[in-house]
Scaffold this active site. Structure first.
Site: not given
Length: 187
Positions: A46-48
């Site tokens: 999810v972070c990118p």
């Protein structure tokens, strides 16, 4: 205890930004609006998507006089490696703060102690170093840079217009409210 309207605690962090390593402190951001976006870890899922979304709106934040800082408990070296290998993270031009000591994550109360990673926490800090908005998500829930922009605009508006408040879904240029006895029960 809520961090709203509290002063950010002193910090010092190495960052990867625009091909360089640079040190940031609470003093280096004084006098500017800032957004701190905590995320669990580099090289994840999810972070990118979130950091790319912020990168796609970074110019809008800069036009508003806001510096964006992404923060994870990874090192600045790991941030560079991720930036160099991920197409999404390669778009990031804002500082990627390293928090390997977990001090920033503790200061902002988003550290998951048993995992050594941060929750998805977003903090809007005014030029006096005071937290004016915050939101913390479970790590499975991604955030939206457009909504963050809206919140920063609202925070900046009420800072310039004391006595006014921004209602739900307020957008720049829309009508605000001036709290008074006359409004009680009429909205």
């Amino acid at each position: 205890m809520s961090l709203i309207n509290t002063q950010i605690l002193p910090f010092k962090s190495q960052a990867y930004v625009n091909g360089e390593f640079k040190e940031y402190t609470n003093e280096s951001i004084a006098g500017k609006w800032a957004v701190f976006v905590f995320y669990p870890a580099d090289f994840t899922f999810v972070c990118p998507t979130e950091l790319e979304d912020l990168a796609n709106h970074y110019d809008e934040f800069k036009k508003m006089g806001v510096e964006v800082f992404s923060v994870s408990t990874d090192t600045h070296f790991t941030h560079k490696a991720w930036h160099d290998t991920s197409e999404a993270i390669g778009k990031v031009q804002y500082p990627m703060l390293a928090d390997p000591t977990q001090q920033l994550s503790r200061n902002f109360q988003v550290l998951i102690e048993e995992e050594g990673m941060a929750l998805r926490g977003t903090f809007v800090v005014n030029p006096d170093g005071v937290i004016k908005a915050m939101e913390v998500h479970d790590n499975g829930i991604g955030r939206d840079a457009k909504e963050l922009l809206r919140k920063v605009k609202a925070a900046q508006y009420i800072a310039k217009n004391p006595g006014e408040v921004c209602p739900a879904k307020w957008e720049e240029g829309a009508k605000t409210l001036t709290p008074s006895l006359d409004l009680v029960g009429k909205i």
